[in-house]
Scaffold this motif. Structure first.
Motif, PDB file in Angstrom:
ATOM      1  N   VAL A  60     -69.063  17.490  -7.946  1.00  0.00           N
ATOM      2  CA  VAL A  60     -70.097  17.481  -8.980  1.00  0.00           C
ATOM      3  C   VAL A  60     -70.835  16.156  -8.830  1.00  0.00           C
ATOM      4  O   VAL A  60     -70.202  15.092  -8.882  1.00  0.00           O
ATOM      5  N   ASP A  61     -72.146  16.217  -8.623  1.00  0.00           N
ATOM      6  CA  ASP A  61     -72.946  14.998  -8.480  1.00  0.00           C
ATOM      7  C   ASP A  61     -73.862  14.855  -9.678  1.00  0.00           C
ATOM      8  O   ASP A  61     -74.646  15.750  -9.989  1.00  0.00           O
ATOM      9  N   THR A  62     -73.793  13.696 -10.326  1.00  0.00           N
ATOM     10  CA  THR A  62     -74.612  13.452 -11.516  1.00  0.00           C
ATOM     11  C   THR A  62     -75.666  12.376 -11.289  1.00  0.00           C
ATOM     12  O   THR A  62     -76.365  12.004 -12.221  1.00  0.00           O
ATOM     13  N   VAL A  63     -75.790  11.853 -10.041  1.00  0.00           N
ATOM     14  CA  VAL A  63     -76.653  10.696  -9.836  1.00  0.00           C
ATOM     15  C   VAL A  63     -77.827  10.932  -8.887  1.00  0.00           C
ATOM     16  O   VAL A  63     -78.855  10.271  -8.982  1.00  0.00           O
ATOM     17  N   GLY A  64     -77.706  11.852  -7.935  1.00  0.00           N
ATOM     18  CA  GLY A  64     -78.809  12.118  -7.011  1.00  0.00           C
ATOM     19  C   GLY A  64     -79.002  11.009  -5.996  1.00  0.00           C
ATOM     20  O   GLY A  64     -78.124  10.181  -5.755  1.00  0.00           O
ATOM     21  N   GLY A  65     -80.195  10.993  -5.372  1.00  0.00           N
ATOM     22  CA  GLY A  65     -80.575   9.938  -4.456  1.00  0.00           C
ATOM     23  C   GLY A  65     -79.658   9.790  -3.256  1.00  0.00           C
ATOM     24  O   GLY A  65     -79.020  10.751  -2.797  1.00  0.00           O
ATOM     25  N   THR A  66     -79.556   8.568  -2.741  1.00  0.00           N
ATOM     26  CA  THR A  66     -78.731   8.278  -1.574  1.00  0.00           C
ATOM     27  C   THR A  66     -77.251   8.623  -1.779  1.00  0.00           C
ATOM     28  O   THR A  66     -76.614   9.161  -0.865  1.00  0.00           O
ATOM     29  N   PRO A  67     -76.655   8.350  -2.953  1.00  0.00           N
ATOM     30  CA  PRO A  67     -75.251   8.736  -3.138  1.00  0.00           C
ATOM     31  C   PRO A  67     -75.019  10.230  -2.929  1.00  0.00           C
ATOM     32  O   PRO A  67     -73.997  10.618  -2.342  1.00  0.00           O
ATOM     33  N   LEU A  68     -75.937  11.066  -3.383  1.00  0.00           N
ATOM     34  CA  LEU A  68     -75.798  12.502  -3.158  1.00  0.00           C
ATOM     35  C   LEU A  68     -75.877  12.818  -1.670  1.00  0.00           C
ATOM     36  O   LEU A  68     -75.089  13.625  -1.150  1.00  0.00           O
ATOM     37  N   ALA A  69     -76.818  12.190  -0.961  1.00  0.00           N
ATOM     38  CA  ALA A  69     -76.950  12.423   0.478  1.00  0.00           C
ATOM     39  C   ALA A  69     -75.661  12.060   1.200  1.00  0.00           C
ATOM     40  O   ALA A  69     -75.216  12.783   2.110  1.00  0.00           O
ATOM     41  N   GLU A  70     -75.035  10.948   0.809  1.00  0.00           N
ATOM     42  CA  GLU A  70     -73.789  10.531   1.446  1.00  0.00           C
ATOM     43  C   GLU A  70     -72.628  11.448   1.065  1.00  0.00           C
ATOM     44  O   GLU A  70     -71.732  11.695   1.865  1.00  0.00           O
ATOM     45  N   LEU A  71     -72.653  11.946  -0.156  1.00  0.00           N
ATOM     46  CA  LEU A  71     -71.607  12.869  -0.598  1.00  0.00           C
ATOM     47  C   LEU A  71     -71.656  14.164   0.214  1.00  0.00           C
ATOM     48  O   LEU A  71     -70.610  14.697   0.628  1.00  0.00           O
ATOM     49  N   LEU A  72     -72.856  14.657   0.466  1.00  0.00           N
ATOM     50  CA  LEU A  72     -73.004  15.890   1.241  1.00  0.00           C
ATOM     51  C   LEU A  72     -72.398  15.762   2.642  1.00  0.00           C
ATOM     52  O   LEU A  72     -71.878  16.728   3.197  1.00  0.00           O
ATOM     53  N   LYS A  73     -72.455  14.568   3.204  1.00  0.00           N
ATOM     54  CA  LYS A  73     -71.908  14.336   4.539  1.00  0.00           C
ATOM     55  C   LYS A  73     -70.383  14.433   4.566  1.00  0.00           C
ATOM     56  O   LYS A  73     -69.792  14.548   5.635  1.00  0.00           O
ATOM     57  N   GLN A  74     -69.748  14.345   3.383  1.00  0.00           N
ATOM     58  CA  GLN A  74     -68.288  14.276   3.305  1.00  0.00           C
ATOM     59  C   GLN A  74     -67.652  15.544   2.735  1.00  0.00           C
ATOM     60  O   GLN A  74     -66.468  15.541   2.398  1.00  0.00           O
ATOM     61  N   ILE A  75     -68.451  16.610   2.615  1.00  0.00           N
ATOM     62  CA  ILE A  75     -67.936  17.868   2.066  1.00  0.00           C
ATOM     63  C   ILE A  75     -67.358  18.730   3.191  1.00  0.00           C
ATOM     64  O   ILE A  75     -67.942  18.858   4.263  1.00  0.00           O
ATOM     65  N   GLN A  76     -66.227  19.331   2.913  1.00  0.00           N
ATOM     66  CA  GLN A  76     -65.562  20.179   3.895  1.00  0.00           C
ATOM     67  C   GLN A  76     -66.401  21.427   4.189  1.00  0.00           C
ATOM     68  O   GLN A  76     -67.217  21.855   3.354  1.00  0.00           O
ATOM     69  N   PRO A  77     -66.218  22.038   5.361  1.00  0.00           N
ATOM     70  CA  PRO A  77     -66.964  23.255   5.692  1.00  0.00           C
ATOM     71  C   PRO A  77     -66.829  24.329   4.608  1.00  0.00           C
ATOM     72  O   PRO A  77     -65.730  24.623   4.137  1.00  0.00           O
TER      73      PRO A  77
END
Length: 332
Positions: free
Chosen positions: A223-240
């Protein structure tokens, strides 16, 4: 009640480009047209209220204005008969507190179609402990569940975990059996996040910008509540095949990412709106929070303030210094 009946409201005025809020005395005739007049007992503080109070024209176009995107109270007049006079209702989202005078006033007048009946067993304060933030957290979790998210898949991250939305998401996910990793820039809130059920608390540096388009997959869902660069980095770390439900933009509205998380790992990005969704969808989430989704720790930790404390509390939102749930009690 007469059109000249008076009530108190925390109202924001503009003078020479400066915006300042203060308690004022208004009349019912100052309220907009609408089918339902509600005596507001409690409201809830949100980031959007802070933006409105600061004069953000993307939220509120004209001033003077009474913020408060949440309200819970008693119906005192109803031209349609539904909701009935004397009943308790919740009003969140739509235009309330944005360009329609909101819950920071003791009374609001709104369309009947904005009013959700109070769930059984709830009172106005309990409803506003959750408010739009709780509703949003519930919708985020609900989207993950509908995508098939389950505790067995692995860790679920919550970014902005100390905030009003994130803190409810942490407790709700933990109550549902998920191994929650709370991501927060507020190190002094680590213990409170663990109390809410987080199995691990990490700093926002975990989502600092990396040049690589993909990183080691760490989280099954998020669950992302902040957007921006943190969201972009979070997407890179999500399992398939994992999913990220998103609802905020305090880190910015831009999303500096590539398509690689989506086309190489099949990651799902799930947008969550809590404002313009059908009334029945809101009611369904409220009913869950009053029942199987109850978050007793969030309820117990909520802080109550009066209208005289609004200015300081809203400025804390804009500074990123606010945490947990804050409830406006009009009787204080």
């Amino acid at each position: 009640m007469t059109a000249n009946s008076e009530f108190k409201a925390w109202r924001v005025e503009e003078k020479d480009g400066d915006y300042k809020g203060s308690e004022q005395t208004l009349n019912f005739s100052d309220l907009p047209d609408g089918e339902v007049l509600i005596r507001v007992c409690h409201s809830s503080l949100n980031y959007k209220d802070a933006l409105s109070a600061s004069g953000n024209k993307g939220v509120t176009r004209s001033f003077p204005h009474t913020p408060g995107i949440d309200a819970a109270g008693e119906v005192v007049e109803s031209t349609t008969g539904k909701p009935a006079v004397g009943s308790q209702v919740i009003v969140t989202g739509y235009d309330l507190g944005m360009n329609t005078d909101g819950g920071f006033g003791e009374y609001i007048r709104v369309p009947a179609a904005w009013c959700v009946p109070m769930p059984s067993g709830w009172d106005t304060r309990t409803a506003m402990i959750y408010g739009t933030a709780g509703l949003t957290a519930g919708l985020c979790v609900q989207k993950l569940l509908r995508m098939g998210a389950s505790p067995e898949q692995g860790k679920v991250a919550v970014s902005g975990a100390s905030g009003a939305v994130g803190s409810v998401a942490v407790e709700l996910l933990a109550n549902l059996g998920f191994d929650v990793v709370a991501i927060s820039g507020k190190a002094d809130h680590a213990d409170s996040l663990r109390d809410l059920g987080a199995g691990e608390v990490i700093g926002r540096e975990a989502l600092e910008e990396e040049k690589k388009p993909l990183l080691k997959p760490v989280f099954a869902n998020a669950v992302d509540t902040v957007g921006g660069t943190p969201l972009a980095e979070l997407l890179k770390q999500i399992q398939p095949g994992g999913s990220v439900s998103i609802c905020g933009l305090v880190a910015g509205p831009q999303l500096p990412t590539t398509v690689l998380p989506f086309i190489l790992r099949g990651v799902n990005l799930l947008g969550v709106d809590s404002v313009e969704i059908p009334l029945a969808d809101k009611q369904a989430v409220w009913e869950k929070f009053s029942g199987e989704w109850k978050c007793p720790k969030t309820e117990a930790s909520a802080r109550d303030i009066g209208r005289g404390e609004l200015d300081e509390a809203l400025k804390a939102f804009l500074k990123g210094a606010s945490a947990g749930k804050i409830v406006l009690d009009h009787s204080r």
